[in-house]
Design an enzyme around this catalytic site. Structure first.
Site, mmCIF file in Angstrom:
data_model
loop_
_atom_site.group_PDB
_atom_site.id
_atom_site.type_symbol
_atom_site.label_atom_id
_atom_site.label_comp_id
_atom_site.label_asym_id
_atom_site.label_seq_id
_atom_site.Cartn_x
_atom_site.Cartn_y
_atom_site.Cartn_z
ATOM 1 N N LYS A 40 0.863 -1.183 0.000
ATOM 2 C CA LYS A 40 0.000 0.000 0.000
ATOM 3 C C LYS A 40 0.890 1.220 0.000
ATOM 4 C CE LYS A 40 -4.527 0.514 0.232
ATOM 5 N NZ LYS A 40 -5.488 -0.535 -0.150
HETATM 6 N N1 GLU Z 1 -7.120 -0.137 -3.342
HETATM 7 C C1 GLU Z 1 -7.851 -1.322 -3.666
HETATM 8 C C2 GLU Z 1 -7.915 -2.253 -2.484
HETATM 9 O O1 GLU Z 1 -7.769 -1.840 -1.362
HETATM 10 C C3 GLU Z 1 -7.353 -1.988 -4.938
HETATM 11 C C4 GLU Z 1 -5.951 -2.452 -4.906
HETATM 12 C C5 GLU Z 1 -5.449 -2.947 -6.262
HETATM 13 O O2 GLU Z 1 -6.222 -3.072 -7.184
HETATM 14 O O3 GLU Z 1 -4.244 -3.193 -6.332
HETATM 15 O O4 GLU Z 1 -8.181 -3.412 -2.617
#
Ligand code: GLU
Length: 427
Positions: free
Chosen positions: A117
């Site tokens: 993240k």
């Molecule tokens: N931000 C989204 C999540 O928390 C998508 C993450 C992604 O597609 O890599 O799942």
């Protein structure tokens, strides 16, 4: 002492908020699986973290410095994968928690990635578009050594969107001297994005929500739902629930909430939002306090905003039989226990909102092969994976007498631990 008390007692004292919640869940899964302390330590600690200063030239010529992070929680099953968040509340610990949840999500749905993240501590509403572009490009340049289609692949999250992804892709590609489509997902269609990616998280939420309602003997057509958050996840969830005949009676955003006992006209609410920027003031419903949405008298509650909104304080007042977590980490472990004792069915985030990363994976596969799928193909494969995930978690929960969260986390943790074990420890 219950397993949760034990888990709580042994989570690090220093962790608070989402990181503490994530560590309590991990500890609990380690106990369920009977794994040792070393495995807990491996999985509690991110493999790699980068914190960077992002100096930003404001439109008026002055300079502001904001802080950015990228955390790669786990790399055992493939490249790191996860969103990039722009929010004034971003902290390194929050990003660590969100990265850990990405690891479990990818493992649970058999998406061949580790978890990551990113975050920039910035309120995107307080900056112009050119300023956000400069922040994005500089953050990308700073963390570039650890990004790449085989290393770590960002995607949109709270406060970022497909335009942000286009800037990251461009910055990375310019540095490499050629276009690298696979470095981010959630891109615009014109730049190698996938059909169905923008709606994927919401569609996935609704696939499992309908399955969970039916599992509880509640027929979706005519059932009542409350959706907290009307952004990338909540808005689409409300639309698809309404399409399935569910009456969406409560909707909120960060500014307030609206309610209509017979069900809100979601298409009209979307038009109101597009015109005004908020659900507040919608003529087709009554204004209600935002907090009421969590406690609404409905069959289904979809928290689709941020972490830590269902807590020890309000969990006992949740009336929905089924809670489907569109957001990451909306329920604290204490609230989880209260909901479980009250017989509520909580479909955990790492299953419920995995549709986004599933179609991110499809987008990356398409980009790597330069071969594009049709929208029905994407949607069918998404639905298959979501329902397979639901059946797998439900089956494991029923077979072992676990809540869906404990079953899902245990399944995910065991997949990651198995990958660790098979690879062996270097050196
Ligand atoms: N931000 C989204 C999540 O928390 C998508 C993450 C992604 O597609 O890599 O799942």
């Amino acid at each position: 002492m219950t397993a949760l008390d034990l888990a709580r007692a042994s989570a690090p004292d220093t962790a608070t908020g989402p990181l503490r919640d994530a560590l309590v869940q991990l500890r609990d899964a380690i106990d369920v699986l009977g794994y040792d302390e070393g495995t807990y330590a491996m999985l509690a600690t991110p493999r790699r973290e980068m914190t960077v200063s992002v100096p930003l030239r404001r439109d008026d010529g002055s300079i502001t410095v904001v802080t950015g992070h990228r955390v790669q929680h786990n790399l055992s099953r493939g490249p790191a994968k996860g969103g990039l968040r722009y929010s004034p509340d971003v902290t390194l610990d929050e990003v660590r928690a969100l990265a850990m949840w990405m690891t479990w999500k990818c493992a649970l749905l058999d998406v061949p990635y580790g978890g990551a993240k990113g975050g920039v501590r910035i309120d995107p509403r307080a900056f112009s578009r050119p300023e956000l572009e400069r922040v994005t490009r500089r953050w990308t340049s700073e963390v570039m050594p650890i990004l790449g289609p085989d290393q770590d692949i960002p995607a949109p999250d709270v406060g970022t969107d497909e335009r942000t992804m286009a800037w990251i892709m461009d910055t990375f590609s310019v540095a490499r001297g050629h276009t690298v489509l696979g470095v981010v997902t959630g891109k615009p269609l014109a730049l190698g994005g996938s059909l169905g990616r923008a709606s994927a998280t919401s569609r996935g939420v609704v696939h499992v929500a309908l399955a969970a309602l039916r599992h509880r003997g509640i027929e979706p057509a005519g059932a009542r739902a409350a959706v907290q958050g009307f952004g990338k996840v909540g808005r689409g969830a409300a639309v698809f629930l309404a399409e399935a005949g569910v009456r969406v009676t409560h909707v909120s955003d960060q500014y307030g909430a609206v309610a209509a006992a017979t069900g809100l006209d979601i298409a009209a609410l979307e038009r109101h939002l597009d015109a005004t920027g908020s659900v507040v003031g919608f003529a087709g419903g009554d204004a209600v306090p935002g907090a009421e949405v969590i406690e609404a008298d409905v069959d289904l509650l979809v928290p689709a905003a941020i972490e830590g909104v269902i807590t020890e304080e309000n969990a006992a007042r949740v009336r929905a039989q089924v809670v489907v977590e569109g957001a990451n980490g909306p329920t604290t472990p204490e609230a989880d226990r209260i909901l479980e004792d009250a017989g509520r069915l909580v479909v955990p985030d790492i299953l419920a909102n995995a549709g986004g990363v599933i179609v991110s994976y499809f987008e990356w596969v398409q980009a790597n092969q330069a071969y594009w799928w049709s929208a029905p193909e994407v949607e069918l494969r998404l639905e298959e994976r979501m329902l397979r995930g639901w059946e797998r978690v439900l089956g494991h929960a029923e077979a072992h007498g676990l809540s869906l969260r404990r079953a899902a986390t245990a399944l995910a943790v065991s997949s990651v631990a198995e990958a660790h074990l098979l690879r062996g420890l270097h050196p």
